[in-house]
Scaffold this active site. Sequence first.
Site, short mmCIF file in Angstrom:
data_model
loop_
_atom_site.label_atom_id
_atom_site.label_comp_id
_atom_site.label_asym_id
_atom_site.label_seq_id
_atom_site.Cartn_x
_atom_site.Cartn_y
_atom_site.Cartn_z
N CYS A 1 0.79 -1.23 0.00
CA CYS A 1 0.00 0.00 0.00
C CYS A 1 0.83 1.28 0.00
CB CYS A 1 -0.97 0.02 1.17
SG CYS A 1 -1.91 -1.52 1.39
N LEU B 1 -3.31 -2.01 -1.50
CA LEU B 1 -3.00 -3.24 -2.24
C LEU B 1 -3.39 -4.38 -1.30
CD1 LEU B 1 -1.70 -4.71 -4.68
CD2 LEU B 1 0.47 -4.59 -3.46
N ASN C 1 1.37 1.28 5.73
CA ASN C 1 1.98 0.69 4.53
C ASN C 1 2.91 -0.41 4.99
OD1 ASN C 1 3.44 0.14 2.16
ND2 ASN C 1 4.75 1.93 2.42
N GLY C 2 2.68 -1.66 4.54
CA GLY C 2 3.58 -2.75 4.89
C GLY C 2 2.85 -3.96 5.42
N GLU C 3 3.59 -4.76 6.18
CA GLU C 3 3.04 -5.97 6.78
C GLU C 3 3.69 -6.19 8.15
OE1 GLU C 3 0.68 -7.67 5.37
OE2 GLU C 3 0.82 -7.09 3.25
N GLY D 1 15.77 -11.85 -1.86
CA GLY D 1 16.94 -12.26 -1.08
C GLY D 1 17.82 -11.12 -0.64
#
Length: 651
Positions: A2, A51, A76-78, A378
């Site tokens: 987002c 998102l 914004n994020g997780e 990674g």
Amino acid sequence: MCGLAGFWRPGATPEGAVLTAMTDAIRHRGPDADGHWLDVAGGVALGHRRLAILDLTPAGAQPMVSACGHYVIAFNGEVYNFEEIRAELSRSGAAPAWRGHSDTEVMLAAIAAWGLEAALKKFVGMFAFALWDRQNRTLALARDRLGEKPLYYGWAGASFLFGSELKALRAHPDCPTEINRDALTLLLRHNAVATPYSIYRGVYKLPPGTWLSLTERDATARALPSPVAYWSARAVAEAGQRNLFQGSEGEAVAELERMLGQAVDGQMVADVPLGAFLSGGIDSTTIVALMRAQSTRPVKTFTIGFNEAGYNEAEHAHAVARHLGTEHTELYVTPQDAMDVIPHLAEIYDEPFADSSQIPTFLVSRLARSHVTVSLSGDGGDELFGGYNRYFWARNLWRKLAWLPRPLRAALAGALTALPPVAWNAAFQKLGRWLPAGLRYASPGDKLHKAAEILAVRSPEEIYLGLVSHWKTPTQLVPGSHEPSTLLTDLGQQADLPNFEHRMMYLDMVTYLPDDILTKVDRAAMAVGLETRVPLLDHRVVEFAWTLPLDMKIRHGQGKWLLRQVLYRHVPRSLMERPKMGFGVPIDHWLRGPLKPWAEALIEPARLTREGVFDSAPIQRKWAEHQAGRRNWSYYLWDVLMFQSWLEEWR
């Protein structure tokens, strides 16, 4: 993932149309929904582009008000450990009546129960958010520990602005757009504008691992509170090296595999299709191998290839994908495909940004987005486990040359630069089979010339600064500028670590990683509505990595020793034994060929004089030398060209 945007103007009714313009500017970050929340009495406007990744229902929509009504958040994020936090809140009796199953709702409940700073310390994830305290009339901004998610802020007249990208701030009619000439020198040195600065004077980036709180009194006085650290990379590095891991090598391998497995498992949670970038290198292969170990279905993997052999990793990625049994998608792109991206870079990256690997990063993100909504990456392995070539170059240079008088070192530098890089590359290629593995570098001629530039230094720290610098005296290009102090140049902010290699890794972790690598990935992925996650940057993995002795990272002239041992439990060593490659495109050749007309138009002397930003003379000298093939100045020139392209797009 987002995007967020907003403003606070005490005593004024927030204008919904202005907030709409700000969120529209970052529509790409959240194509699924647009949310607005206005506090008419408080003068606050919070906006969000969604998102949808977790809880795709309206119960996950933002901005979100806490169950107690005390807080409103745009996030914004997780937060990957939200289920554990939710369970802890329920056990303690502090849980509200849950409305959905999003991490945002859990974050609000945790903040309401424990307070903001205590909650931040419990969150495991990547995030940037704005939190409005309706009761105390306080606005807080916070950013994750390693800087995966961006957050800009600053005063615009009587309004305090904030947002995920400068685009959002620029959409506010009062946004300051005066170019910060001092910050521009940082772009020229490091190919990115270093935190906490931005390209606009008066607009800042919130540093990783910090939060700030703006009270109503601050807002009325237009004060700018200093960010407060809730997690310190410096403290983590210093404490880790004072309290080294005491187990055996086998125990260290097992512990790293356990922690990485935990991180990967947490980051595979999504209500949408998920996959991973796969270059075939150590870091991405480790992540994909651990994903495969925890998944009942083949992992979706993505890579792009180039027909130019020195830039192509697709063959290695294909071999790894075949061994791991992934559902692999690869796309070979032509030079034209890559060059077609260049006119859009200024819009995608929003702030001048000049790491040319931004081009393949965008291309692989676009490829992945056609199949998935979330992709694991990674990134972070080089900084944590000693993977960059400069760690070996800098250490070896200092050990071998420190005893030589500086005039002799200067003469040696002259000898190294007597041959152009292309000639050195040809010589190394002819001698390749007889050279030891530690000397088989990609583009050795450029590395020798870069080494020559730093032979007259007085300390190992000066070697490092030289290796990570492009223009060595950028103020000469920007008349009237002063290069600001940064974490790289302020010795008082650098970590007290026992060896030079770890000091370089630390500086890379707090500068190059957030300002370049993570910025590159965030903007490229968000431009196509793709969420990226970085398991190696789980802060618990980072903290463990800093307890490791150096010989568990660098051994026998090779980096990432411990990470490799984890990988070799899943993938044959023979698949991974190859020289390290960068993730780039042949910008040096393109600037002499198909990109030459575009570049010449951007740095035409009369144009530079008219714009009044750069002194044209040093730029023209490097351009002429590059065109003649005497030197590869592509890194230097790309810094200038990306600024010029940005200026053309946004001025």
